[in-house]
Design a protein around this motif. Sequence first.
Motif, mmCIF file in Angstrom:
data_model
loop_
_atom_site.group_PDB
_atom_site.id
_atom_site.type_symbol
_atom_site.label_atom_id
_atom_site.label_comp_id
_atom_site.label_asym_id
_atom_site.label_seq_id
_atom_site.Cartn_x
_atom_site.Cartn_y
_atom_site.Cartn_z
ATOM 1 N N PRO A 35 -10.893 8.423 4.107
ATOM 2 C CA PRO A 35 -11.541 9.216 3.046
ATOM 3 C C PRO A 35 -10.541 9.843 2.076
ATOM 4 O O PRO A 35 -10.891 10.138 0.929
ATOM 5 C CB PRO A 35 -12.301 10.298 3.826
ATOM 6 N N ALA A 36 -9.306 10.045 2.525
ATOM 7 C CA ALA A 36 -8.304 10.680 1.673
ATOM 8 C C ALA A 36 -7.686 9.699 0.672
ATOM 9 O O ALA A 36 -6.986 10.120 -0.253
ATOM 10 C CB ALA A 36 -7.206 11.298 2.536
ATOM 11 N N TYR A 37 -7.937 8.403 0.868
ATOM 12 C CA TYR A 37 -7.356 7.394 -0.028
ATOM 13 C C TYR A 37 -8.130 7.375 -1.340
ATOM 14 O O TYR A 37 -9.351 7.195 -1.359
ATOM 15 C CB TYR A 37 -7.400 6.020 0.635
ATOM 16 N N LEU A 53 -6.883 -9.820 -2.879
ATOM 17 C CA LEU A 53 -7.697 -8.630 -2.626
ATOM 18 C C LEU A 53 -6.818 -7.392 -2.540
ATOM 19 O O LEU A 53 -7.176 -6.321 -3.048
ATOM 20 C CB LEU A 53 -8.488 -8.810 -1.330
ATOM 21 N N LEU A 54 -5.664 -7.539 -1.928
ATOM 22 C CA LEU A 54 -4.716 -6.436 -1.827
ATOM 23 C C LEU A 54 -4.284 -5.968 -3.218
ATOM 24 O O LEU A 54 -4.186 -4.771 -3.488
ATOM 25 C CB LEU A 54 -3.493 -6.881 -1.019
ATOM 26 N N THR A 55 -4.071 -6.919 -4.118
ATOM 27 C CA THR A 55 -3.621 -6.604 -5.474
ATOM 28 C C THR A 55 -4.699 -5.885 -6.283
ATOM 29 O O THR A 55 -4.406 -4.961 -7.049
ATOM 30 C CB THR A 55 -3.212 -7.893 -6.210
ATOM 31 N N HIS A 56 -5.961 -6.280 -6.092
ATOM 32 C CA HIS A 56 -7.039 -5.796 -6.964
ATOM 33 C C HIS A 56 -7.985 -4.798 -6.294
ATOM 34 O O HIS A 56 -9.007 -4.444 -6.890
ATOM 35 C CB HIS A 56 -7.852 -6.989 -7.478
ATOM 36 N N HIS A 57 -7.672 -4.341 -5.082
ATOM 37 C CA HIS A 57 -8.651 -3.535 -4.345
ATOM 38 C C HIS A 57 -9.003 -2.222 -5.036
ATOM 39 O O HIS A 57 -10.152 -1.774 -4.965
ATOM 40 C CB HIS A 57 -8.152 -3.267 -2.916
ATOM 41 N N LYS A 58 -8.060 -1.626 -5.751
ATOM 42 C CA LYS A 58 -8.351 -0.326 -6.370
ATOM 43 C C LYS A 58 -9.367 -0.452 -7.498
ATOM 44 O O LYS A 58 -10.241 0.401 -7.654
ATOM 45 C CB LYS A 58 -7.060 0.317 -6.872
ATOM 46 N N GLU A 59 -9.257 -1.501 -8.291
ATOM 47 C CA GLU A 59 -10.216 -1.675 -9.381
ATOM 48 C C GLU A 59 -11.565 -2.170 -8.869
ATOM 49 O O GLU A 59 -12.594 -1.957 -9.510
ATOM 50 C CB GLU A 59 -9.661 -2.652 -10.422
ATOM 51 N N LEU A 60 -11.564 -2.828 -7.705
ATOM 52 C CA LEU A 60 -12.820 -3.294 -7.118
ATOM 53 C C LEU A 60 -13.609 -2.150 -6.494
ATOM 54 O O LEU A 60 -14.842 -2.150 -6.513
ATOM 55 C CB LEU A 60 -12.536 -4.352 -6.047
ATOM 56 N N GLY A 61 -12.903 -1.198 -5.925
ATOM 57 C CA GLY A 61 -13.573 -0.091 -5.260
ATOM 58 C C GLY A 61 -13.690 -0.312 -3.761
ATOM 59 O O GLY A 61 -13.516 -1.421 -3.247
ATOM 60 N N ARG A 62 -13.999 0.768 -3.062
ATOM 61 C CA ARG A 62 -14.020 0.758 -1.594
ATOM 62 C C ARG A 62 -15.047 -0.227 -1.028
ATOM 63 O O ARG A 62 -14.717 -1.077 -0.201
ATOM 64 C CB ARG A 62 -14.299 2.177 -1.081
ATOM 65 N N GLN A 63 -16.301 -0.139 -1.466
ATOM 66 C CA GLN A 63 -17.355 -0.940 -0.854
ATOM 67 C C GLN A 63 -17.189 -2.432 -1.125
ATOM 68 O O GLN A 63 -17.338 -3.260 -0.224
ATOM 69 C CB GLN A 63 -18.735 -0.474 -1.343
ATOM 70 N N LEU A 84 0.813 -1.211 0.000
ATOM 71 C CA LEU A 84 0.000 0.000 0.000
ATOM 72 C C LEU A 84 0.851 1.268 0.000
ATOM 73 O O LEU A 84 0.908 2.022 0.969
ATOM 74 C CB LEU A 84 -0.969 -0.003 1.192
ATOM 75 N N ASN A 85 1.544 1.457 -1.118
ATOM 76 C CA ASN A 85 2.299 2.685 -1.390
ATOM 77 C C ASN A 85 3.563 2.845 -0.549
ATOM 78 O O ASN A 85 4.150 3.923 -0.516
ATOM 79 C CB ASN A 85 1.416 3.931 -1.205
ATOM 80 N N GLN A 86 3.991 1.797 0.145
ATOM 81 C CA GLN A 86 5.246 1.863 0.885
ATOM 82 C C GLN A 86 6.352 1.223 0.051
ATOM 83 O O GLN A 86 6.151 0.185 -0.572
ATOM 84 C CB GLN A 86 5.130 1.132 2.224
ATOM 85 N N ALA A 87 7.523 1.847 0.039
ATOM 86 C CA ALA A 87 8.634 1.325 -0.753
ATOM 87 C C ALA A 87 9.175 0.037 -0.136
ATOM 88 O O ALA A 87 9.156 -0.143 1.085
ATOM 89 C CB ALA A 87 9.743 2.370 -0.831
ATOM 90 N N ALA A 88 9.651 -0.869 -0.999
ATOM 91 C CA ALA A 88 10.241 -2.120 -0.521
ATOM 92 C C ALA A 88 11.500 -1.816 0.294
ATOM 93 O O ALA A 88 12.225 -0.862 0.021
ATOM 94 C CB ALA A 88 10.574 -3.021 -1.701
ATOM 95 N N LYS A 89 11.758 -2.658 1.296
ATOM 96 C CA LYS A 89 12.876 -2.437 2.210
ATOM 97 C C LYS A 89 13.848 -3.609 2.136
ATOM 98 O O LYS A 89 13.452 -4.767 2.294
ATOM 99 C CB LYS A 89 12.350 -2.284 3.640
ATOM 100 N N LEU A 90 15.130 -3.317 1.892
ATOM 101 C CA LEU A 90 16.154 -4.358 1.876
ATOM 102 C C LEU A 90 16.370 -4.867 3.299
ATOM 103 O O LEU A 90 16.673 -4.095 4.202
ATOM 104 C CB LEU A 90 17.465 -3.804 1.316
ATOM 105 N N VAL A 91 16.208 -6.187 3.499
ATOM 106 C CA VAL A 91 16.327 -6.744 4.850
ATOM 107 C C VAL A 91 17.472 -7.743 4.986
ATOM 108 O O VAL A 91 17.893 -8.051 6.100
ATOM 109 C CB VAL A 91 15.004 -7.413 5.292
#
Length: 233
Positions: A227-229, A188-198, A48-55
């Motif tokens: 609401p800002a998302y 669901l995480l991958t496709h949530h934007k095209e599915l929509g909020r509800q 969710l918009n966070q950059a990958a982190k080298l671990v």
Amino acid sequence: MIDRKLTVVLLTLLFCWSSSLAQNTCTIRGQVIGRPRGTVYLYESRVLNQAAKLVDSVCLKSSFFSFQRELKEPAGYILALSNAPGQFYFIWDTNVVISLRSDDLNQSLVEESPVNEALKSFSDTVTMIYDKRLNEISQALSQGRAQNDTLRVKQNYQDYYTIRVKQHTSFLAFMQAQNESWAALFLLLTHHKELGRQQTLNLLGAMSKQLQQSQLGSRLKAIINDPAYLILP
């Protein structure tokens, strides 16, 4: 006598604590096909918009490598290879075996992983098939427009809509069948934007309590309810 009893209690607690840590520690055993030397990099895929982190990173030993990490729940990770293009995304859910393709990391394979097997099944039976058909229709649509073929363009639009509906129906069927699986949550995480909020909230609410209350499920719900998302209603 009291000291001896106290020692036994402390040793028992220490053993239980060590055992719980061991149960949460998972291992990646891997091989890079066609590459005896090099460095493998492990990134945590922060969703969710966070950059990958080298671990972590390790040097190959005769093409083989391994990583160990404590996992509280399945999570997305990325493997990259020195002097090799691309990267390989996978879900680290248990002790897994990974074969990396040095010529094309996207074609790498994960074995002994229930979550990755379920996601690959969805990709093979839904994503690849429908994406191929949609691409063919898009090409036909472009040709029809170039030739000013109104009837062909109209038919292509109808075909495109029909395939999209079938694709969405197949997606919902998979989500329903896998609603107690981590694979459904990552999908669901991958496709949530095209599915929509509800619809995202509805699908998340149909999952098991374990998935809803997981770190990933809780974060997804919090983001969706913000609401800002920016996302479809």
